[in-house]
Design a protein around this motif. Sequence first.
Motif, mmCIF file in Angstrom:
data_model
loop_
_atom_site.group_PDB
_atom_site.id
_atom_site.type_symbol
_atom_site.label_atom_id
_atom_site.label_comp_id
_atom_site.label_asym_id
_atom_site.label_seq_id
_atom_site.Cartn_x
_atom_site.Cartn_y
_atom_site.Cartn_z
ATOM 1 N N UNK A 1 0.773 -1.229 0.003
ATOM 2 C CA UNK A 1 -0.166 -0.081 0.036
ATOM 3 C C UNK A 1 0.833 1.376 0.111
ATOM 4 N N UNK A 2 2.004 1.202 0.640
ATOM 5 C CA UNK A 2 2.669 2.440 0.725
ATOM 6 C C UNK A 2 3.450 2.828 -0.776
ATOM 7 N N UNK A 3 3.666 1.605 -1.137
ATOM 8 C CA UNK A 3 4.313 1.911 -2.785
ATOM 9 C C UNK A 3 3.026 2.721 -3.645
ATOM 10 N N UNK A 4 1.849 2.402 -3.176
ATOM 11 C CA UNK A 4 0.858 3.168 -4.224
ATOM 12 C C UNK A 4 0.818 4.428 -3.567
ATOM 13 N N UNK A 5 1.002 4.884 -2.517
ATOM 14 C CA UNK A 5 0.684 6.240 -1.998
ATOM 15 C C UNK A 5 1.940 7.238 -2.397
ATOM 16 N N UNK A 6 1.822 8.505 -2.504
ATOM 17 C CA UNK A 6 2.666 9.396 -2.690
ATOM 18 C C UNK A 6 3.767 9.296 -1.464
ATOM 19 N N UNK A 7 4.987 9.588 -2.093
ATOM 20 C CA UNK A 7 5.986 9.577 -0.992
ATOM 21 C C UNK A 7 5.906 10.740 -0.276
ATOM 22 N N UNK A 8 6.431 10.501 1.109
ATOM 23 C CA UNK A 8 6.320 11.700 1.879
ATOM 24 C C UNK A 8 7.401 12.584 1.751
ATOM 25 N N UNK A 9 7.313 14.007 2.004
ATOM 26 C CA UNK A 9 8.344 14.834 2.003
ATOM 27 C C UNK A 9 9.402 14.386 3.256
ATOM 28 N N UNK A 10 10.375 15.261 3.243
ATOM 29 C CA UNK A 10 11.607 14.953 4.366
ATOM 30 C C UNK A 10 11.277 15.498 5.507
ATOM 31 N N UNK A 11 9.980 16.392 5.537
ATOM 32 C CA UNK A 11 9.592 17.007 6.708
ATOM 33 C C UNK A 11 8.872 16.045 7.751
ATOM 34 N N UNK A 12 8.480 15.001 7.035
ATOM 35 C CA UNK A 12 7.446 14.081 7.568
ATOM 36 C C UNK A 12 8.265 12.759 8.307
ATOM 37 N N UNK A 13 7.779 12.239 9.416
ATOM 38 C CA UNK A 13 8.225 11.101 9.764
ATOM 39 C C UNK A 13 7.395 9.991 10.008
ATOM 40 N N UNK A 14 7.428 8.483 9.588
ATOM 41 C CA UNK A 14 6.224 7.901 9.511
ATOM 42 C C UNK A 14 5.864 7.488 11.058
ATOM 43 N N UNK A 15 4.484 7.419 11.234
ATOM 44 C CA UNK A 15 4.055 7.347 12.397
ATOM 45 C C UNK A 15 3.373 6.142 12.552
ATOM 46 N N UNK A 16 3.102 5.579 13.934
ATOM 47 C CA UNK A 16 2.752 4.216 14.308
ATOM 48 C C UNK A 16 1.703 4.332 15.300
ATOM 49 N N UNK A 17 1.001 5.366 15.646
ATOM 50 C CA UNK A 17 -0.009 5.743 16.566
ATOM 51 C C UNK A 17 -1.201 5.954 16.108
ATOM 52 N N UNK A 18 -2.370 5.219 16.524
ATOM 53 C CA UNK A 18 -3.645 5.653 15.946
ATOM 54 C C UNK A 18 -3.986 4.821 14.694
ATOM 55 N N UNK A 19 -3.308 4.187 14.127
ATOM 56 C CA UNK A 19 -3.345 3.381 12.721
ATOM 57 C C UNK A 19 -2.815 2.039 12.548
ATOM 58 N N UNK A 20 -3.187 1.225 11.905
ATOM 59 C CA UNK A 20 -2.706 -0.104 11.764
ATOM 60 C C UNK A 20 -2.039 -0.124 10.174
ATOM 61 N N UNK A 21 -2.067 1.018 9.702
ATOM 62 C CA UNK A 21 -1.407 1.231 8.404
ATOM 63 C C UNK A 21 0.164 1.602 8.354
#
Length: 887
Positions: free
Chosen positions: A55-75
């Motif tokens: 799924x992440x491959x289908x989504x647009x890549x995040x900018x360098x500003x953003x960090x991947x989060x793990x709270x509040x989601x199972x994706x």
Amino acid sequence: MPNHAGVNIVLLRAVRTALAAAALVACSAQAQDPGASDSGQATASQATTAQGRSNAAKAKSTTTLQEVVVTGTHRAGLSPTESISPIDAFSGSQITNQPSADLTDALTNIVPSLTTQRFPIADGTAFVRPVSLRNLSPDQTLVLVDGVRFHRSALVNLQIDPLGTFNQGAQAVDFSVFPSNAIERVEVLRDGASVLYGSDAIAGVVNVILKKAPKGVTVGAELGKYDKGDGDLRRYDADAGFPLGADGFVHVSAERETTDPTSRGIPQHNAALVAAAVGANQVPYNGLGQRWGDPQTKSNKLFVNAGLPLTGDVELYGYGNFMDKKVLSSFFYRNPVLPAQYGIAGRSTLVNYASGTLTPADAPQSLVDSIVAGGGNPANYLTANAASSSGWVLLNPIYTQFPGGYSPMFGADIADHQLVGGVRGGGQSNFQWDAHYRTGSNEVDYRLQGSINPSLGSLSPTSFHPGKLTQREQGAGADFVRSFDNSPLTLAFGAQWRQETYIIHQGDAGSIAVGPTASVFGVGSDAFQGFPTSAAGRFTQNSDSAYFDAETNLTDKWSGAAAVRYEHANGYGSKVVYKLSSRYAFTDTFALRGTYNTGFRTPTPGQANTLNITTTANAQGGLIPSGTYPVNNPVARALGSTPLQTETSKSLSVGAVWTPLDNVTTSLDYYRIRIDNRIGLVSKTVTQAIVDQLAAGGYPNAPLLLGSDASYFGNAYGSHVHGIDFVVDTWHQLGNGRLNVDFRYNRNTQDVVKVKPDTLNNDFVYDLEHQVPKSRSVLSFDYNLHRFDAIARINHYGGWSTTVGLFGSNNPPDDVNHYSGKTLLDLEARYKFNDTFTVAVGGNNVFNTYPGKEQNGTLQFLGVKYALTSPFGFNGAFWYARVTASF
């Protein structure tokens, strides 16, 4: 006693259901994709290592500003701006690059929706400072460590209004447990999450992510002090990573910190009079009488985090922490017994005067006879006087030890630990699973120095251990996540079991002894009475739950999620809560998001069973006993207590996310939270009718309670909370360096509703709505140029208002004090001399800003100079230097 058989049956059924569902989904995965090895989904604990393939491959890549989060989601693979719920992520360096290693201060300093206060004389709250999200109760925010629930503190906050009104009744996590050098980042979910995580997550979630580096060593030392020359801080820390096998790791973080006390008060009114009579050197704190400032602390903290891959993609993981902290603060001043010509009345624990005079009253012959009949010597409890018909007067002979009065020192030895172990797998497939077990405890062992048990006279000790509180928790959970190569659908489900045990340990003999003059001078250790035998006990509560969560992309631009949880708690029945979320991306740079969820919080064993008796001050500065009683205690029942019920909530969050440029991210979120059956401290005055009722029922020493304040926990009111969170995060190339400008704003309003009759007074309601500033903003500038880094942080606190509190007119706004907002500036500069050594110097509140002068007449009488309810304290500027070495 809990029904363990019933609990086990419910747990077994929940686990069976989850495992059966797991088996079905696993079979489905094999049928659709034999040998599949990619997955874009992960559980919260796995997401930090999973790469988000399908799924992440289908989504647009995040900018360098953003960090991947793990709270509040199972994706997996989502940035904060891609998340359906509002979430903030703060790096370990943002936490570390501050003068305080205490996460309580470090986090509230950069998150405007988080609040804490410092109350020097507020029983255990002087040692364990609660953190509130959106001005809700601190225990309505769930704290996780690497996605696993962290246990709460043993302290149940029992302050008397107006001291920390939003804390009252809360039993929350002690944020000071976490050493900053153990933290990789902190994620703050600003949305209800009871559906995903269970009880307590009404306001949101704070998830502490631990470091996992398998190599490297960093050691550091920091020194600092306040502009006034006190409050010296000395901190030494180290963290190191070690390989474990070929691909595993062990990361160890340790810290030792000591802080000296601060003092920002003026002489207590009576202390000033006594000092003029006998000399300031005879009065505690060199004439002040009592100290208003931070306590003395000594703490040692340790975190060990580890992971070890096994066969295939199965991994063992776990962490352990330990904290040992000693804290020492002060209590109210007690007047000495002086000759009548000084016109100063002595403390009632030392003397009982004849009506209308400052002459000790004659001791009744019956009292003298009872002392003798009990085998005692009257000289140990009374003072001889030939003019008295009995030969004795009601003057406690221990008074000679306190020629200038006494101010008890109140402290605590706090110990905390948690162990978590688990196994997870499927990180390289479309089906991930995770099972873990945790056990933890927090203990608060109270100490009292420089006090007396007045009923023991000259035989009284002056140091006591009034008792210990222990919070023990254990839990187990199993979580499963199923994703699909040819579908954006993610399914997650699991089951948890949780047990909380609250233990009240009896105080030592001296702190609870009832001497022969108890009816005259009082009973138990003065200032903080020891926990009596009747209060001691072990109280356990179990809960079981199961949840199901589905997340998917409905179209290329529209995503949504739905989740449901069932949870059963012994003694409080069952709850079913749910959550619906959606996000629509109008363009690649602009999206709207929203969630609606229901939530709950189950009363803790500590809230239902705590018993605590101490002293407080009335409007004239006199000290009277104040007690908090369990809801089933005879005193509480006589005052109208009823069994506690579960708090419930409904919340709505609607927001917009806009990234107009690659280096600019903005978000604006509106939230509305409605909470019913909120638990609060119901405080009443014990009348003669109540005393008579208790005495008739055989309650011991009932007459001593007359006129005292008595409190108990009750589902007393509801809250309607609404507000906005606004964030602008930007990066800029400035010369040869890089500048990060980050602005965060929170505005929060709370309306207290549905107040049950004969529970909360008007002053408490007003303070809950107005004591925390409605607005707060944080503007940060972080500049990096080669080896040089500089941070400037501007914190603005809006104005606030507070009543006189429990002993006021109970008629706001007539007794309201208003305080204007303040702006504070923090600065830090760091220089990296080489690959090893870095030096930093800085200051918090560099312009030495203080809150307005205290306007509460009672607190002025007691020596408070600056607003005690200040959201940023009243210590002034703090300067520090820090050296780190990395290898």
